[in-house]
Every structure is written in C-alpha cells, then in structure tokens.
Enzyme design. Structure first.
Site, PDB file in Angstrom:
ATOM      1  N   TYR A 134       0.978  -1.203   0.025  1.00  0.00           N
ATOM      2  CA  TYR A 134       0.102  -0.178  -0.131  1.00  0.00           C
ATOM      3  C   TYR A 134       1.113   1.294  -0.013  1.00  0.00           C
ATOM      4  O   TYR A 134       1.766   1.266   1.018  1.00  0.00           O
ATOM      5  CB  TYR A 134      -0.807  -0.131   1.164  1.00  0.00           C
ATOM      6  CG  TYR A 134      -2.267   0.603   0.939  1.00  0.00           C
ATOM      7  CD1 TYR A 134      -2.591   1.621   0.227  1.00  0.00           C
ATOM      8  CD2 TYR A 134      -3.362   0.154   1.666  1.00  0.00           C
ATOM      9  CE1 TYR A 134      -3.598   2.171  -0.064  1.00  0.00           C
ATOM     10  CE2 TYR A 134      -4.380   0.534   1.413  1.00  0.00           C
ATOM     11  CZ  TYR A 134      -4.932   1.886   0.606  1.00  0.00           C
ATOM     12  OH  TYR A 134      -6.122   2.091   0.664  1.00  0.00           O
TER      13      TYR A 134
ATOM     14  N   GLU B 178      -0.021   4.924  -0.719  1.00  0.00           N
ATOM     15  CA  GLU B 178      -0.833   6.182  -1.016  1.00  0.00           C
ATOM     16  C   GLU B 178       0.399   7.538  -1.062  1.00  0.00           C
ATOM     17  O   GLU B 178       1.054   7.471  -0.166  1.00  0.00           O
ATOM     18  CB  GLU B 178      -1.846   6.662  -0.189  1.00  0.00           C
ATOM     19  CG  GLU B 178      -3.041   5.880  -0.187  1.00  0.00           C
ATOM     20  CD  GLU B 178      -4.144   6.229   0.820  1.00  0.00           C
ATOM     21  OE1 GLU B 178      -5.497   5.975   0.462  1.00  0.00           O
ATOM     22  OE2 GLU B 178      -3.772   6.536   2.145  1.00  0.00           O
TER      23      GLU B 178
ATOM     24  N   ASP C  33      -4.980  14.163 -25.697  1.00  0.00           N
ATOM     25  CA  ASP C  33      -5.393  12.557 -25.440  1.00  0.00           C
ATOM     26  C   ASP C  33      -4.645  11.628 -26.343  1.00  0.00           C
ATOM     27  O   ASP C  33      -5.100  11.349 -27.371  1.00  0.00           O
ATOM     28  CB  ASP C  33      -6.592  12.440 -25.289  1.00  0.00           C
ATOM     29  CG  ASP C  33      -7.043  11.129 -24.829  1.00  0.00           C
ATOM     30  OD1 ASP C  33      -6.251  10.326 -24.707  1.00  0.00           O
ATOM     31  OD2 ASP C  33      -8.331  10.967 -24.378  1.00  0.00           O
TER      32      ASP C  33
ATOM     33  N   THR D 139      -2.247   6.038 -22.247  1.00  0.00           N
ATOM     34  CA  THR D 139      -2.259   4.792 -21.604  1.00  0.00           C
ATOM     35  C   THR D 139      -0.802   4.246 -21.721  1.00  0.00           C
ATOM     36  O   THR D 139      -0.049   4.493 -22.618  1.00  0.00           O
ATOM     37  CB  THR D 139      -3.247   4.037 -22.350  1.00  0.00           C
ATOM     38  OG1 THR D 139      -2.940   3.736 -23.775  1.00  0.00           O
ATOM     39  CG2 THR D 139      -4.762   4.380 -22.214  1.00  0.00           C
TER      40      THR D 139
ATOM     41  N   LYS E 218      -1.561  -0.460 -25.308  1.00  0.00           N
ATOM     42  CA  LYS E 218      -1.644  -0.422 -26.738  1.00  0.00           C
ATOM     43  C   LYS E 218      -0.390  -0.751 -27.359  1.00  0.00           C
ATOM     44  O   LYS E 218       0.473  -1.483 -27.022  1.00  0.00           O
ATOM     45  CB  LYS E 218      -2.243   1.036 -27.022  1.00  0.00           C
ATOM     46  CG  LYS E 218      -3.796   1.141 -26.454  1.00  0.00           C
ATOM     47  CD  LYS E 218      -4.387   2.645 -26.747  1.00  0.00           C
ATOM     48  CE  LYS E 218      -5.883   2.547 -26.318  1.00  0.00           C
ATOM     49  NZ  LYS E 218      -6.069   2.939 -24.953  1.00  0.00           N
TER      50      LYS E 218
ATOM     51  N   ARG F  58      -1.788  -2.528 -18.289  1.00  0.00           N
ATOM     52  CA  ARG F  58      -2.905  -1.809 -18.531  1.00  0.00           C
ATOM     53  C   ARG F  58      -3.018  -0.576 -17.491  1.00  0.00           C
ATOM     54  O   ARG F  58      -2.815  -0.974 -16.310  1.00  0.00           O
ATOM     55  CB  ARG F  58      -4.245  -2.564 -18.382  1.00  0.00           C
ATOM     56  CG  ARG F  58      -4.296  -3.664 -19.544  1.00  0.00           C
ATOM     57  CD  ARG F  58      -5.693  -4.258 -19.472  1.00  0.00           C
ATOM     58  NE  ARG F  58      -6.484  -3.217 -20.038  1.00  0.00           N
ATOM     59  CZ  ARG F  58      -6.674  -3.057 -21.493  1.00  0.00           C
ATOM     60  NH1 ARG F  58      -5.766  -3.663 -22.111  1.00  0.00           N
ATOM     61  NH2 ARG F  58      -7.475  -1.901 -21.834  1.00  0.00           N
TER      62      ARG F  58
END
Length: 426
Positions: free
Chosen positions: A68, A70, A214, A240, A243, A249
């Site tokens: 974890y 954060e 984008d 991303t 692709k 991903r």
C-alpha cells in the site's frame, strides 16, 4: 523486418506458480488457460490491445502487488515504501527521458483516469471544452453524457471533413473563437491520421485555452519515433501504457514543470487512492524497453503493416476511412461487401479475427476499427497483412454467416496463420 516473436512475446505462466493456482483455484486456472488459448488461436486486431513482454508480466505478478503506497515517493501515507519509491522514481525518470517531458505522473490506473486528473487540474465544473465529437471518433471522456466529462463540463464537438474524413481545422478554429473554451482536447479513438499539434497549439493560444493531448493511441508510436510528439505543444499529455507502448494496462500524464503540482494533486488525493506499485514497476519495465532500438524498429513496422493492411482491405472492396492510415489503426466501412459493422464484427469474431466497431462519420450504422500492434509484436509482416485482409473479406462477404461452413473454413485458416506466430511460445 518485423520484430521476432521470440524477442517480444510473453511466455506461458511459470509452471510452479501456475500449479499453485491450479491447486488453489482450478476454476480461475481454467479461465487463464482458456484465454491463453484464445489469444494463441486467433488474430488480435483490436487497436487498443497488445502483448506485453515476459519482463512486464513478471513485474505485474510480483510481491509489489502487496504494498500500500498512497502518496508519492518520499511522501507516502504508509511505512515500508522505500523500495516501491525506488520503482516509481525509475518509472518517472524513464518516461520523462523517453518523451522529453519536464514532469510525469505514472500513477493513473487508466487512460480515463489520466484524463479525469487533467480536467481536474485545469478546469472547474461548468467550463467549456472543445474536443472531437463522439460521432467522429471522440472518446467517452470527450463529453459523453454517460461519462463524468459530459456531466461536469460543457463540451463542444468538432468533426471531420465530409469528403476526406480529415479533421477540419477551419471548423476547430471557428468553434474555438465562437465558444472560447477553457481547454481544447486533441485526440481520438479511431482517427487514423496524425493530428497537427502545432495548429491546435496556435488555436488554443489565440483563444486563451489550455491544450490537452489525449495520446492514448499514438503514444507508443511516439516512443518509437514513428509518430510526431504532442509533448512540445500540449500543456498536458494524457496516455495509456498499453496499446502500442506494450506495457501493462494503465495510464500516465506528461506536463511541464509549471503544472507538476496541480497534476499530482489531481491524481492523488483528488481522484485516486493508493498507487498500484506492481503496475508502476511494470510500466517502468515497459518504458525501458521502449527506449531501445528494437522498439523503434517495432513501432515503424507497426505503421508499415497498417498501411499495407489498409491498402489490401481497400483492394478487397472495403471502404477505408480517410483513404488510409498514418498510425497503427485503420477504420473501414464494410457496407460495400453487403454487411454492417456490428454484423461484420460478429462474423469476424466467429472466424477468430477479433476487432471492434467504430463510428462512421457522416454515415449510417457502424464501421470496423482494427489495428496492427499485437500481430506485429507476434512477428507478422507485410505478407501476413495481405493474408489477413483476404481472411477478413472472406468472413464478411454476402453468404458468410456465424456458425456457417464458410466461417468455419476461414476460422481454420486463421488458426493456421496464428499458429505460426504464437504469442506465448514455450
């Protein structure tokens, strides 16, 4: 020459790890085996998909998934982050070097998450945004009423020329001066040509708008030197990491140093919680791979394959949108062969050719969107693109039906071709 399958494709799961999964959860193990077989026996032509390397998969399946974390390196909300901090710093430095960006955030869980953070950093609810209209290939985050973007902001859509299918920059300019948007978005999910980032920048400056690129689809081509970069022109670049870039991903954001703090706070704590450290490590691996000469060869082969495939599909009688492609993706209207996009996708799927539908600008129904990133990773070249076009046309011509004899014959040919270029050799 295409990159060889041995150099790029991912192997089957390590036997010891997979046997543990099979013992613990045989149902999920069978799903994984089935999906592995599906990918190996068909042709994955979805423009947004690719095959990751063995190293990327290893990072994804590592114990970093347990951590974890954060916050950001050196400023976490949890202890024990020294090593995952190192992984994130490596990812950030590699992606900055790869694209020549002053700042990068590698925490977004997806491309949509990256766009949400960009909007949060630059806009306020109710602001006007100019983006490609959904009917012309705009993404859900470009103003769909079913998406946060369409609910929180006032979107104005620009389109493409009715004859050429190319972006009408005069229309973009006129809409920008009429509506005075707070931001202009350039990018699409099905436009196969390079945007003119310099023109978008000029229009944005004239109306005092921020420019958001984008670049989810072309960013991998940019990394390989096979497409122009939006980084020198856009205030923020969202993308991303899967692709063409061939990573896990996920999403990422590139921007100038002046927007670094706003972007970081828009990702965490505004729109996301803990970072997925195993995914960030896998992104770092992919960025490292993308910086190699081999990846540059791959990216250029992706484009070469797409151009050959587009020409071959046109020769089979399909209408190719914009008359061709500059990128990895191709849009086609199958109507000349007597079938609409949705029916064509079903027939093609039954034949093992997996792809998507797309909007048809100024047309009825749906078209077909396909891409060459995954099959190029498998090692296919121009000769195989011609074969794929032939199989495509056989599956969608009048008389071909799902479950019919003709589709069965095409399916056998697809399986034979795919079998010569296994994505998971081993």
């Amino acid at each position: 020459m295409p990159v060889t399958a041995a150099a790029t494709a991912a192997p089957a799961p390590a036997p010891a790890d997979f046997e543990a999964l099979r013992r613990q959860d045989p149902r999920i193990a069978e799903v994984i085996l089935g999906e592995t077989a599906r990918q190996a026996e068909g042709l994955q032509l979805i423009a947004a998909e690719n095959f990751t390397s063995p190293a990327v998969l290893a990072a994804l399946g590592s114990p970093l998934a347990n951590k974890y974390a954060e916050g950001y390196p050196g400023a976490r909300h949890h202890g024990g982050c020294e090593l995952v901090d190192a992984a994130e710093r490596i990812a950030v430095e590699r992606v900055k070097d790869l694209f020549g960006a002053e700042h990068a955030n590698v925490q977004p869980h997806s491309g949509s998450s990256a766009v949400l953070a960009a909007y949060a950093a630059l806009l306020r609810p109710g602001d006007t945004v100019l983006a490609m209209g959904l009917a012309y290939g705009g993404h859900l985050t470009h103003g769909s009423p079913s998406n946060f973007s369409g609910r929180w902001f006032d979107f104005v859509g620009y389109g493409v020329d009715a004859e050429s299918g190319l972006i009408n920059y005069d229309e973009v300019d006129a809409l920008a001066h009429r509506d005075r948007p707070k931001a202009i978005v350039c990018g699409s999910i099905s436009y196969p040509r390079h945007p003119d980032y310099a023109v978008f920048r000029e229009i944005a400056d004239e109306v005092g708008a921020c420019l958001i690129a984008d670049a989810a689809h072309p960013i991998g081509l940019v990394a390989g030197g096979a497409a122009p970069s939006p980084v020198p022109y856009a205030d923020v670049v969202c993308a991303t990491t899967h692709k063409v870039l061939r990573g896990p991903r996920g999403g990422m954001i590139l921007c100038g140093a002046d927007l670094a703090e706003r972007i970081d706070r828009a990702v965490f704590p505004f729109s996301q919680g803990g970072a997925q450290m195993h995914t960030i490590a896998a992104k770092a691996v992919a960025f490292g791979e993308a910086a190699t000469p081999a990846f540059g060869e791959y990216a250029h082969q992706v484009v070469a394959n797409a151009r050959v495939l587009a020409d071959a599909l046109a020769a089979e009688g399909l209408e190719v949108l914009t008359g061709g492609t500059d990128t990895h993706l191709i849009g086609v209207d199958p109507a000349p062969l007597g079938v609409d996009g949705r029916s064509a996708r079903g027939r093609l799927a039954a034949a093992g050719l997996v792809l998507d539908t797309c909007a048809l600008p100024y047309g009825d129904g749906r078209g077909i969107r396909l891409g060459t990133a995954a099959v190029t990773t498998q090692g296919m070249g121009e000769a195989e693109m011609g074969r794929i076009a032939t199989l495509f046309a056989k599956a969608v011509r009048d008389g071909a039906e799902e479950g019919g004899e003709l589709i069965g014959k095409v399916r056998a040919e697809v399986r034979e071709l795919a079998g010569r270029f296994p994505p998971y050799p081993g």
